[in-house]
Enzyme design. Structure first.
Site, mmCIF file in Angstrom:
data_model
loop_
_atom_site.group_PDB
_atom_site.id
_atom_site.type_symbol
_atom_site.label_atom_id
_atom_site.label_comp_id
_atom_site.label_asym_id
_atom_site.label_seq_id
_atom_site.Cartn_x
_atom_site.Cartn_y
_atom_site.Cartn_z
ATOM 1 C CD GLU A 173 -2.541 -1.156 2.388
ATOM 2 O OE1 GLU A 173 -2.495 -0.052 3.059
ATOM 3 O OE2 GLU A 173 -4.115 -2.238 2.315
ATOM 4 C CD GLU A 188 -3.741 -6.170 2.513
ATOM 5 O OE1 GLU A 188 -4.574 -5.258 3.567
ATOM 6 O OE2 GLU A 188 -2.682 -6.408 3.093
#
Ligand SMILES: [Zn+2]
Length: 686
Positions: A159, A329
Site C-alpha cells: 500500500e 486483502e
C-alpha cells in the site's frame, strides 16, 4: 443467520474454479500451529497464501544475517497441500537496526516533523541509501525462493502511500526534486517560463535552489506544487520498478503485483501499473464509508459500505495494468482502523467477494487467516478467531467459494464495457489546492458522473487520458483540468470518428505548467464549440443553483459556469439569480459523433439526465429508468449480478428460469445472479 449459511458452515467448501486466497503471517504463531492452519486453508479451497509482508526483522534479524528457513518450511507445507505461495517484499517496515544505522532514510512531514520508527511506512522513497538497502533485501529473498515451485509471484511492498506517506519533505527529497526538474526542463529559464515565476518574486536562478514545498505562511506556487506531486508519484513508480526488476531477474515466470488502496489519489496507479503483471487492491468497505462526513454516513454504510466507492475502485484497478485484477486483502469481518468498528451485515463478506468477481477479479484473497494477538492490529478480525475457530468471515468465504464453483466464474472472460471514464491524476493534483473552489474535489466530481453511468446498468472502464478510445462508443471526461493539445486532439479524433463525448466543468482550465489557458476549455474549445465566459463556486446553498435541461429543472452545487457558445447548441440554461438565462450545457455534432459540455457540478438527477443522453448519442444500451439507490448491476461474460447494498429489499422482473443465484426479490445486503445482460432487467424498491 440464514439457512444457506448454516448449510455451508457444517462442511468444507471444496475446490472452486474461482481462486480464493488468504493472507497469512506464520511469524505471529508458534511453528507447531503452522501445519494445522495450512491444512484448514486447503480444506477450505484456498489456492493462494500471501506471506512475508512486514517480516524484514525476521528475514534479517541483524545486519547481513539472513534467516528465511522458517518461511521456506511454511512454503513447503503450502506446496505439500496443493496450494501456491505469493510472497511480499518486506520494505514497508525497515527494522530498527536499519533506521538506527541510517537515520536519513526516515520521512519528514511538511512542517519538518520526522516520522520515527515504531509503526510502518516510515521510509523516504528518495533516499538512495534506502534504495540500496531495498535492492539488497529484495535480491536476497528473490534468490532464496527463485527455484521454489510453490512460489508463483510477488507483491511489492504494501500500500504505497497509506497513512499519507507518499509525499515527503526531507533533504533527500529536495535534492531529488531539483534533479527531476533539471531532467524535465533542461535549463532553469524554461522552468521559469513554464511555471510563471514573476509572481511574488519566485524567479529561480538554478535547479539546486529548488526545495520540496515545505511549510509556508500561505499558498505555494501552484506550478511548483503540481510538479512536486508529479515528482513524488514518479519516484514511487521508479522505486516499485526497482523491486519488480530484481524479482523478474531472479525468476521471469513470477508475476509481480502491488496492492493499491481506496482513494490513493497521490499515486498514479496507471503509471505504477505499467510495471506490474496485474494490479491488486485492498477492500475494506465499512472502513472506506467512514471517509464520508459523519453526517452523511448511514447505517447501511457501516454495515456493508458504499456500493459506488467499491465499484469505482474495481473498475479503476481492473484497468491499471494489462492483466485482470486481484483483491489482495478482502475485509474478513470487523476491522480495527476506522473511527468506529461496526460488525458487517450478515453475508457481507460473501457479497463483497461476488462484487469483485462481477467486475472481473480473478482472485479474492482475505486479510487475514487468523486474528492476531500481538501488535497494532489486535482488533482486526480474521477468517479464523485468535483461538483458531472459524469466525463469520470464514463462513461467508466458504459460501462464496461454493457459489463461484457453481457459476464457473474462473472460466469467464473479463467485463467488456463500451463506455470509458477518464480518471486523470494530474487534474486531481492540480485541483487539490484551488482558490476558486475549496470544496471542488476531483474524485467526488468524477464519482458523480461514474455513478450516473452505473445507475443505468452501464459497465465502465476507468482509463488514463492516453487510453485507446477507439474501443468505446462513449467516453466521459469529468473535469480534465490540466489539458494539452495532444489530449484534446485525441478526444477530437474520437468524436469525429463517431464517438459520444461528455466533458464537464473545469475541463481545460490549466496548461501542463498549471497556468491558466486564456480561455477554458483551452485546447478543447474548438471541439466543444463554446468557451467559459465566467464561473463561480458554491460553498453553501446560499446562491441560486438551478438549471433547465431538456424542459425540466434540476439543481447543481459546488461549481457553475456561464458558457459562451459559437458552434455548439445550448441545451441547458441557468435559471434564477444573476446568471439567469445564461448557457450552462452545450451539445455539438462533429463529424460522425458529438460532444456535450456540462458546465456545472450536477445533482444526481441532472447527472442521470445528461449521461443518459450521452449514452443514447453513442448508441450505448442502458436502462430506461435509473436503478434504485444503493443498487448496481454488473455484467461479466453472460452472467449479471444485481447487488443490493441497501437496508431494504428490492424487486426485479427476472424470470425464475434465468436466475442462478438468489431470487427475483433481492434482500437487503444481498445479491442475485442471472444469465443475461445488464440491461435485461428492471429493479424497483419493494
Ligand atoms: Zn524524503
Amino acid at each position: 443467520m440464514n439457512e444457506k449459511t448454516e448449510s455451508v458452515n457444517t462442511a468444507a467448501c471444496g475446490k472452486t474454479s474461482m481462486s480464493i486466497g488468504v493472507c497469512y503471517f506464520p511469524e505471529h504463531w508458534p511453528e507447531d500451529r503452522w501445519e494445522s492452519d495450512i491444512e484448514a486453508m486447503a480444506d477450505c479451497g484456498i489456492e493462494y497464501v500471501r506471506m512475508g509482508e512486514f517480516a524484514w526483522s525476521r528475514f534479517e534479524p541483524e545486519p547481513g544475517q539472513y534467516d528465511t528457513a522458517w518461511l521456506e518450511r511454511v512454503v513447503d507445507l503450502i506446496g505439500d497441500h496443493g496450494m501456491k505461495a505469493v510472497l511480499c517484499t518486506p520494505t514497508a517496515t525497515p527494522p530498527k537496526w536499519l533506521v538506527d544505522r541510517y537515520p536519513e532514510i526516515r520521512q519528514t512531514e511538511r512542517d519538518g516533523t520526522v516520522r520515527e520508527w515504531g509503526s510502518r511506512r516510515h521510509y523516504c522513497f528518495n533516499s538512495e541509501t534506502y534504495r540500496q538497502e531495498t535492492e539488497r533485501i529484495v535480491t536476497e529473498l528473490a534468490d532464496r525462493f527463485a527455484q521454489n515451485p510453490t512460489v508463483v509471484g510477488w507483491q511489492t511492498d504494501n500500500e504505497y502511500g497509506v497513512h499519507g506517506t507518499l509525499r515527503c519533505y526531507c533533504d533527500n527529497c529536495s535534492a531529488a526534486f531539483g534533479e527531476w526538474l533539471r531532467e524535465k526542463y533542461g535549463d532553469v529559464e524554461t522552468l521559469n517560463e513554464t511555471w510563471g515565476t514573476d509572481f511574488w518574486s519566485q524567479h529561480h536562478t538554478s535547479f539546486d535552489e529548488i526545495e520540496a514545498p515545505g511549510h509556508t505562511p500561505t499558498d505555494h506556487h501552484p506550478s511548483r506544487l503540481l510538479d512536486y506531486y508529479r515528482f513524488t508519484s514518479d519516484r514511487v513508480r521508479d522505486y516499485n520498478r526497482l523491486q519488480a526488476d530484481v524479482l523478474r531477474e531472479a525468476n521471469e515466470e513470477w508475476f509481480v503485483t502491488h496492492n493499491f488502496m481506496f482513494d490513493f489519489t497521490e499515486l498514479d496507479a496507471f503509471d505504477v501499473g505499467s510495471d506490474l503483471d496485474f494490479a491488486s487492491w485492498d477492500v475494506y468497505p465499512t472502513g472506506f464509508a467512514q471517509s464520508k462526513p459523519e453526517s452523511e454516513q448511514t447505517a447501511a454504510d457501516l454495515r456493508i459500505g458504499d456500493l459506488a466507492q467499491t465499484a469505482l475502485h474495481h473498475d479503476l484497478y481492473r484497468n491499471a495494468a494489462d492483466g485482470p485484477f486481484w483483491i489482495m486483502e478482502q475485509q474478513p469481518g470487523s476491522i480495527n482502523w476506522p473511527p468506529t468498528t461496526s460488525q458487517p451485515a450478515e453475508g457481507a463478506m460473501r457479497l463483497w467477494a461476488h462484487h469483485a468477481v462481477a467486475h472481473g477479479c480473478d482472485v479474492v484473497s482475505y486479510f487475514r487467516w487468523r486474528r492476531c494477538q500481538q501488535g497494532q492490529e489486535q482488533y482486526h478480525s480474521g477468517l479464523r478467531r485468535a483461538d483458531g475457530a472459524p469466525d463469520r468471515g470464514y463462513h461467508d468465504a466458504a459460501w462464496a467459494a461454493d457459489e463461484f464453483e457453481e457459476l464457473a466464474v474462473g472460466e469467464r472472460a473479463q467485463p467488456d464495457p463500451s463506455v470509458a471514464a477518464v480518471f486523470d491524476y494530474e487534474s486531481h493534483w492540480a485541483l487539490e489546492k484551488v482558490d476558486m473552489g475549496p470544496t471542488f474535489d476531483y474524485a467526488s466530481h468524477f464519482a458523480t458522473v461514474y455513478e450516473a453511468l452505473r445507475g443505468r446498468s452501464v459497465g465502465v472502464d476507468i482509463v488514463p487520458r492516453d487510453a485507446d478510445f477507439r474501443a468505446y462508443d462513449a467516453v466521459v471526461v469529468p473535469a480534465l483540468h490540466v489539458l494539452d493539445d495532444e489530449a484534446a486532439d485525441r478526444l477530437a479524433a474520437f468524436v469525429r470518428d463517431g464517438g459520444s463525448l461528455l466533458t464537464t466543468a473545469r475541463t481545460g482550465e490549466k496548461t501542463p505548467g498549471n497556468q491558466l489557458h486564456p480561455t477554458a476549455p483551452g485546447p478543447l474549445a474548438d471541439l466543444v464549440g463554446a468557451t467559459v465566459d465566467n464561473h463561480e463556486s458554491h460553498a453553501t446553498d446560499t446562491l441560486e443553483t438551478t438549471v433547465e435541461y431538456d424542459g425540466d429543472t434540476f439543481e447543481y452545487h459546488t461549481w457553475g459556469e456561464w458558457l459562451s457558445p459559437d458552434a455548439a447548441a445550448v441545451v441547458g440554461k441557468h435559471r434564477g439569480g444573476v446568471g439567469d438565462g445564461r448557457p450552462a450545457i452545450t451539445h455539438r455534432s462533429v463529424g460522425d459523433g458529438s460532444v456535450t459540455y456540462l458546465g456545472v457540478w450536477p445533482d444526481e438527477a441532472l447527472a442521470d439526465a445528461v449521461v443518459t443522453d450521452v449514452l443514447a448519442a453513442g448508441g450505448v444500451e442502458h436502462l430506461d429508468s435509473p436503478l434504485p439507490d444503493r443498487v448496481q448491476v454488473a455484467e461479466r461474460d453472460g452472467l449479471t449480478w444485481v447487488f443490493n447494498y441497501g437496508a431494504h429489499a428490492v424487486e426485479t422482473d427476472l424470470p425464475a428460469g434465468d436466475i442462478v443465484v438468489g431470487d427475483a426479490t433481492v434482500p437487503a445486503y444481498d445479491l442475485t445472479v442471472f444469465e443475461g445482460a445488464a440491461t435485461d432487467i428492471t429493479v424497483e424498491e419493494s
